[in-house]
Design a protein around this motif. Sequence first.
Motif, PDB file in Angstrom:
ATOM      1  N   TRP A  51       0.837  -1.203   0.000  1.00  0.00           N
ATOM      2  CA  TRP A  51       0.000   0.000   0.000  1.00  0.00           C
ATOM      3  C   TRP A  51       0.871   1.252   0.000  1.00  0.00           C
ATOM      4  O   TRP A  51       0.549   2.240  -0.648  1.00  0.00           O
ATOM      5  CB  TRP A  51      -0.935  -0.015   1.205  1.00  0.00           C
ATOM      6  N   ASP A  52       1.988   1.213   0.699  1.00  0.00           N
ATOM      7  CA  ASP A  52       2.894   2.365   0.716  1.00  0.00           C
ATOM      8  C   ASP A  52       3.394   2.691  -0.689  1.00  0.00           C
ATOM      9  O   ASP A  52       3.504   3.864  -1.068  1.00  0.00           O
ATOM     10  CB  ASP A  52       4.087   2.093   1.641  1.00  0.00           C
ATOM     11  N   ALA A  53       3.691   1.664  -1.473  1.00  0.00           N
ATOM     12  CA  ALA A  53       4.154   1.888  -2.850  1.00  0.00           C
ATOM     13  C   ALA A  53       3.038   2.463  -3.708  1.00  0.00           C
ATOM     14  O   ALA A  53       3.267   3.334  -4.552  1.00  0.00           O
ATOM     15  CB  ALA A  53       4.661   0.579  -3.452  1.00  0.00           C
ATOM     16  N   VAL A  54       1.817   1.997  -3.484  1.00  0.00           N
ATOM     17  CA  VAL A  54       0.664   2.503  -4.233  1.00  0.00           C
ATOM     18  C   VAL A  54       0.425   3.972  -3.896  1.00  0.00           C
ATOM     19  O   VAL A  54       0.181   4.803  -4.783  1.00  0.00           O
ATOM     20  CB  VAL A  54      -0.587   1.662  -3.909  1.00  0.00           C
ATOM     21  N   VAL A  55       0.474   4.295  -2.614  1.00  0.00           N
ATOM     22  CA  VAL A  55       0.276   5.685  -2.185  1.00  0.00           C
ATOM     23  C   VAL A  55       1.335   6.587  -2.803  1.00  0.00           C
ATOM     24  O   VAL A  55       1.040   7.691  -3.280  1.00  0.00           O
ATOM     25  CB  VAL A  55       0.303   5.769  -0.641  1.00  0.00           C
ATOM     26  N   LYS A  56       2.572   6.127  -2.829  1.00  0.00           N
ATOM     27  CA  LYS A  56       3.652   6.915  -3.431  1.00  0.00           C
ATOM     28  C   LYS A  56       3.405   7.134  -4.913  1.00  0.00           C
ATOM     29  O   LYS A  56       3.598   8.229  -5.431  1.00  0.00           O
ATOM     30  CB  LYS A  56       4.983   6.202  -3.222  1.00  0.00           C
ATOM     31  N   ARG A  57       2.930   6.096  -5.591  1.00  0.00           N
ATOM     32  CA  ARG A  57       2.657   6.230  -7.026  1.00  0.00           C
ATOM     33  C   ARG A  57       1.503   7.192  -7.282  1.00  0.00           C
ATOM     34  O   ARG A  57       1.516   7.953  -8.238  1.00  0.00           O
ATOM     35  CB  ARG A  57       2.342   4.854  -7.614  1.00  0.00           C
ATOM     36  N   SER A  58       0.473   7.151  -6.436  1.00  0.00           N
ATOM     37  CA  SER A  58      -0.680   8.031  -6.637  1.00  0.00           C
ATOM     38  C   SER A  58      -0.292   9.499  -6.515  1.00  0.00           C
ATOM     39  O   SER A  58      -0.938  10.379  -7.095  1.00  0.00           O
ATOM     40  CB  SER A  58      -1.781   7.698  -5.626  1.00  0.00           C
ATOM     41  N   HIS A  59       0.782   9.781  -5.762  1.00  0.00           N
ATOM     42  CA  HIS A  59       1.226  11.163  -5.585  1.00  0.00           C
ATOM     43  C   HIS A  59       1.623  11.801  -6.912  1.00  0.00           C
ATOM     44  O   HIS A  59       1.551  13.023  -7.070  1.00  0.00           O
ATOM     45  CB  HIS A  59       2.393  11.206  -4.608  1.00  0.00           C
ATOM     46  N   ALA A  92      -4.955   7.826  -3.606  1.00  0.00           N
ATOM     47  CA  ALA A  92      -4.769   6.446  -4.053  1.00  0.00           C
ATOM     48  C   ALA A  92      -6.110   5.762  -4.300  1.00  0.00           C
ATOM     49  O   ALA A  92      -6.272   5.023  -5.272  1.00  0.00           O
ATOM     50  CB  ALA A  92      -3.951   5.670  -3.027  1.00  0.00           C
ATOM     51  N   LEU A  93      -7.099   6.006  -3.426  1.00  0.00           N
ATOM     52  CA  LEU A  93      -8.430   5.438  -3.644  1.00  0.00           C
ATOM     53  C   LEU A  93      -9.029   5.953  -4.956  1.00  0.00           C
ATOM     54  O   LEU A  93      -9.699   5.213  -5.685  1.00  0.00           O
ATOM     55  CB  LEU A  93      -9.361   5.793  -2.486  1.00  0.00           C
ATOM     56  N   ASN A  94      -8.779   7.229  -5.253  1.00  0.00           N
ATOM     57  CA  ASN A  94      -9.342   7.833  -6.456  1.00  0.00           C
ATOM     58  C   ASN A  94      -8.547   7.516  -7.716  1.00  0.00           C
ATOM     59  O   ASN A  94      -8.995   7.813  -8.819  1.00  0.00           O
ATOM     60  CB  ASN A  94      -9.474   9.347  -6.267  1.00  0.00           C
ATOM     61  N   CYS A  95      -7.374   6.916  -7.550  1.00  0.00           N
ATOM     62  CA  CYS A  95      -6.555   6.506  -8.693  1.00  0.00           C
ATOM     63  C   CYS A  95      -6.454   4.997  -8.795  1.00  0.00           C
ATOM     64  O   CYS A  95      -5.632   4.482  -9.561  1.00  0.00           O
ATOM     65  CB  CYS A  95      -5.143   7.091  -8.583  1.00  0.00           C
ATOM     66  N   ARG A  96      -7.257   4.257  -8.049  1.00  0.00           N
ATOM     67  CA  ARG A  96      -7.097   2.815  -8.004  1.00  0.00           C
ATOM     68  C   ARG A  96      -7.307   2.203  -9.389  1.00  0.00           C
ATOM     69  O   ARG A  96      -6.675   1.216  -9.750  1.00  0.00           O
ATOM     70  CB  ARG A  96      -8.007   2.198  -6.962  1.00  0.00           C
ATOM     71  N   TYR A  97      -8.194   2.780 -10.217  1.00  0.00           N
ATOM     72  CA  TYR A  97      -8.428   2.243 -11.569  1.00  0.00           C
ATOM     73  C   TYR A  97      -7.151   2.309 -12.395  1.00  0.00           C
ATOM     74  O   TYR A  97      -6.789   1.360 -13.080  1.00  0.00           O
ATOM     75  CB  TYR A  97      -9.546   3.043 -12.246  1.00  0.00           C
ATOM     76  N   GLU A  98      -6.471   3.436 -12.325  1.00  0.00           N
ATOM     77  CA  GLU A  98      -5.258   3.621 -13.120  1.00  0.00           C
ATOM     78  C   GLU A  98      -4.106   2.758 -12.603  1.00  0.00           C
ATOM     79  O   GLU A  98      -3.327   2.209 -13.391  1.00  0.00           O
ATOM     80  CB  GLU A  98      -4.839   5.096 -13.100  1.00  0.00           C
ATOM     81  N   ILE A  99      -3.993   2.631 -11.289  1.00  0.00           N
ATOM     82  CA  ILE A  99      -2.872   1.901 -10.711  1.00  0.00           C
ATOM     83  C   ILE A  99      -3.095   0.393 -10.794  1.00  0.00           C
ATOM     84  O   ILE A  99      -2.189  -0.374 -11.119  1.00  0.00           O
ATOM     85  CB  ILE A  99      -2.649   2.344  -9.257  1.00  0.00           C
ATOM     86  N   LEU A 100      -4.316  -0.040 -10.532  1.00  0.00           N
ATOM     87  CA  LEU A 100      -4.651  -1.460 -10.546  1.00  0.00           C
ATOM     88  C   LEU A 100      -5.191  -1.819 -11.927  1.00  0.00           C
ATOM     89  O   LEU A 100      -6.286  -2.341 -12.074  1.00  0.00           O
ATOM     90  CB  LEU A 100      -5.697  -1.770  -9.466  1.00  0.00           C
ATOM     91  N   LYS A 101      -4.428  -1.495 -12.969  1.00  0.00           N
ATOM     92  CA  LYS A 101      -4.928  -1.626 -14.346  1.00  0.00           C
ATOM     93  C   LYS A 101      -4.604  -2.997 -14.899  1.00  0.00           C
ATOM     94  O   LYS A 101      -3.556  -3.245 -15.481  1.00  0.00           O
ATOM     95  CB  LYS A 101      -4.313  -0.530 -15.228  1.00  0.00           C
ATOM     96  N   LEU A 102      -5.547  -3.909 -14.687  1.00  0.00           N
ATOM     97  CA  LEU A 102      -5.435  -5.253 -15.231  1.00  0.00           C
ATOM     98  C   LEU A 102      -6.587  -5.463 -16.199  1.00  0.00           C
ATOM     99  O   LEU A 102      -7.388  -4.560 -16.434  1.00  0.00           O
ATOM    100  CB  LEU A 102      -5.495  -6.285 -14.099  1.00  0.00           C
ATOM    101  N   LYS A 103      -6.687  -6.655 -16.774  1.00  0.00           N
ATOM    102  CA  LYS A 103      -7.796  -6.958 -17.675  1.00  0.00           C
ATOM    103  C   LYS A 103      -9.022  -7.322 -16.843  1.00  0.00           C
ATOM    104  O   LYS A 103      -9.478  -8.459 -16.811  1.00  0.00           O
ATOM    105  CB  LYS A 103      -7.412  -8.085 -18.628  1.00  0.00           C
ATOM    106  N   LEU A 104      -9.544  -6.334 -16.166  1.00  0.00           N
ATOM    107  CA  LEU A 104     -10.664  -6.547 -15.262  1.00  0.00           C
ATOM    108  C   LEU A 104     -11.961  -6.743 -16.035  1.00  0.00           C
ATOM    109  O   LEU A 104     -12.119  -6.258 -17.138  1.00  0.00           O
ATOM    110  CB  LEU A 104     -10.803  -5.345 -14.321  1.00  0.00           C
ATOM    111  N   GLN A 105     -12.890  -7.448 -15.398  1.00  0.00           N
ATOM    112  CA  GLN A 105     -14.199  -7.693 -16.007  1.00  0.00           C
ATOM    113  C   GLN A 105     -15.244  -6.931 -15.182  1.00  0.00           C
ATOM    114  O   GLN A 105     -16.041  -7.528 -14.472  1.00  0.00           O
ATOM    115  CB  GLN A 105     -14.490  -9.191 -16.017  1.00  0.00           C
ATOM    116  N   GLU A 106     -15.213  -5.635 -15.255  1.00  0.00           N
ATOM    117  CA  GLU A 106     -16.093  -4.823 -14.423  1.00  0.00           C
ATOM    118  C   GLU A 106     -17.238  -4.241 -15.234  1.00  0.00           C
ATOM    119  O   GLU A 106     -17.014  -3.506 -16.171  1.00  0.00           O
ATOM    120  CB  GLU A 106     -15.318  -3.639 -13.813  1.00  0.00           C
TER     121      GLU A 106
END
Length: 363
Positions: A51-59, A92-106
């Motif tokens: 999560w720390d790495a994700v938060v850093k990336r969202s910055h 990070a919560l508001n960027c989760r789509y961009e950061i967690l960008k996999l072939k999701l079936q949403e």
Amino acid sequence: MAQTDQFLCVKLRGSDPFARGVQYGQQAEALIRRAIEGYHRQFQKSVDQSWDAVVKRSHYYTDFVNEHYPEEFQEMLGIAEGSGVAVDEIMALNCRYEILKLKLQECTTGAILKEASGGKVYLLQNWDYRPWVERHAVVVDIDDLQGTHIIGVTEAGQLVRNGMNNHGIGLCANNLTSIYDSGDIGAPVTFVRRKALNSRCFQEMVDTVTSAKRGVSCNFMLASAENKAVDLETTPQKIYQVQPENGIVTHANHMIAGAAVCTNQGTKFRDGVLRRLLQQGNGTLSFSDIREALCNHERFPGAGDTYPESNCIEAVCSHVPHGEYDECKVWKTIASSIYDLTAGVAYICKGCPCENEYQTFPL
């Protein structure tokens, strides 16, 4: 069906976006913290990131959002202030789509024009995601006291996911992947959706979506009580349009107009199932018909069937698989939304619509 549960409705009132955000954070603090706990697990299991790495990336998105989406950025800052959660974690919560960008079936989305319903315009969506997300999702009821009132659904801490406003326009979004996805810094779709729902007419909403700088692909289903609808398959390099046929347009997670650049080889038929069901209305689709279509279980595995956890989202109304499963790997319908843009009423169901009733939110 019997009502068993309802989403928390977060009510925001005021012309100042920061103050509205503070209200949001104060009302939803516990759910925001629950969301963060969930993403601790999800990011670790899905992309092997702490999560720390994700938060850093969202910055990295902060300066871009502050420059191009200042009001939405202030609302996000207010959420952090009101909840006592660090700004970078809310980002990070508001960027989760961009950061967690996999072939999701949403998600499965659709729009219905007057010629298909006999006089009304509807926007609809089944939002499918990880089961644990249902426990922190919320309804947002936003009145800026300057003439715009929004009802929508989102994850606690995010600005908005889908919704409608009192100007008769609405927006739903679902995941796409394309060969153009670069991961470059662009507008997080959460901020695009929030700004788009401030629009006062259909064309303004279309312009807000199409003018956004994109680093990843995303699908936007837009509709208006003016009897207009369009599906926009947006990628970092090009936007493809899917127009209604006989007053109906549907979409899931594979590209239609932009099929040549689509990289999602997963489930591809949910939009076709929904479209076929809606077409059976023969120009007289009612709310009950739409609800029945969103409850459809065609192709959902039966008892005793075996199938990979990652492929269990096989129906418009999606349930978790039978037996034991990992909540970070399976899918279910988190919320079902039917927006009556003509009457100005939102109908939102928590979880699978075959199990719960829709709550009514008039604008």
